[in-house]
Design an enzyme around this catalytic site. Structure first.
Site, PDB file in Angstrom:
ATOM      1  CB  SER A  12      -0.979   0.016   1.181  1.00  0.00           C
ATOM      2  OG  SER A  12      -0.321   0.248   2.399  1.00  0.00           O
ATOM      3  CG  HIS A 108       9.295   0.415  12.180  1.00  0.00           C
ATOM      4  ND1 HIS A 108       9.346  -0.946  11.927  1.00  0.00           N
ATOM      5  CD2 HIS A 108       8.954   0.534  13.485  1.00  0.00           C
ATOM      6  CE1 HIS A 108       9.064  -1.608  13.032  1.00  0.00           C
ATOM      7  NE2 HIS A 108       8.819  -0.735  14.001  1.00  0.00           N
TER       8      HIS A 108
HETATM    9  C1  GRF Z   1       4.120  -0.715   6.700  1.00  0.00           C
HETATM   10  O1  GRF Z   1       3.343  -0.596   7.863  1.00  0.00           O
HETATM   11  C2  GRF Z   1       5.534  -0.303   6.934  1.00  0.00           C
HETATM   12  O2  GRF Z   1       5.671   0.657   7.931  1.00  0.00           O
HETATM   13  C3  GRF Z   1       6.189  -1.600   7.372  1.00  0.00           C
HETATM   14  O3  GRF Z   1       5.552  -2.593   6.619  1.00  0.00           O
HETATM   15  C4  GRF Z   1       4.237  -2.171   6.277  1.00  0.00           C
HETATM   16  C5  GRF Z   1       4.067  -2.345   4.805  1.00  0.00           C
HETATM   17  O4  GRF Z   1       2.752  -2.118   4.425  1.00  0.00           O
HETATM   18  N1  GRF Z   1       7.615  -1.554   7.206  1.00  0.00           N
HETATM   19  P1  GRF Z   1       2.363  -2.054   2.891  1.00  0.00           P
HETATM   20  O5  GRF Z   1       2.851  -3.351   2.263  1.00  0.00           O
HETATM   21  O6  GRF Z   1       3.015  -0.859   2.301  1.00  0.00           O
HETATM   22  O7  GRF Z   1       0.876  -1.968   2.872  1.00  0.00           O
END
Ligand code: GRF
Length: 191
Positions: A12, A108
């Protein structure tokens, strides 16, 4: 400015970067998606927007050095200048850290140094925290340990579930990552 996004799952954040690039909010070109999970939604998102992908299976290589050497080859072919991690579930090793010193960034879902590693949302709920948030930081050899670039808080309400808190954090991630990428690659802040 050509960037690569590394993702392992849904993507996402990758989609938010694609959207911002396509609507002109972000003056970068996504030159490559690097993904270590065949079948990840992030790959579909790349295909839908004609973004080149490099998909690899870590277990078919002898070492991290070996697969990072292959990744590096692809990054060079596509003239990639910055790497943005977006849910890439592996530690970056010395091959990429040395080649892209100071140009690898991670997002993160917590206010680091609180709740590093996996399931930061669950960790915050488990700890009974009243606040968590989002951190964007330079990547070093540690797990979520590099210098912080940007942080933003999210309050945790008593009624929050894992899902509701995750949604609030992700909504914030999608705007904070775009603003931070733009600032990093151009030195120009989005208003
Ligand atoms: C996010 O919450 C990011 O902070 C962490 O992994 C998640 C990835 O989410 N490192 P997406 O795949 O971008 O939806």
């Amino acid at each position: 400015m050509k960037i690569a996004v590394f993702a392992s799952g849904n993507g996402s954040n990758f989609q938010a970067i694609i959207d911002a690039m396509e609507n002109g909010a972000l003056s970068v070109e996504i030159g490559l998606l690097v993904c270590d999970k065949a079948g990840a939604m992030a790959i579909e998102r790349a295909k839908a927007h004609s973004i080149p992908t490099f998909v690899f299976a870590a277990k078919s290589y002898a070492s991290k050095e070996a697969f990072e050497t292959d990744i590096l080859k692809q990054l060079r072919i596509h003239n990639i200048e910055w790497i943005f991690l977006a849910g890439y579930m592996r530690l970056i090793g010395t091959v990429l850290l040395e080649a892209y010193k100071g140009r690898i960034v991670n997002i993160h879902p917590s206010l680091l140094p609180a709740f590093p590693g996996k399931d930061a949302v669950g960790q915050a709920l488990e700890a009974g925290a009243t606040e968590t948030g989002v951190t964007i930081h330079f990547v070093d050899e540690g797990m979520d340990t590099g210098p912080v670039i940007a942080q933003a808080p999210v309050s945790i309400e008593p009624s929050d579930t894992h899902e509701s808190l995750h949604q609030k954090i992700q909504a914030l991630e999608h705007t904070l990552y775009i603003q931070t990428i733009q600032t990093l690659v151009t030195g120009v802040k989005l208003s």
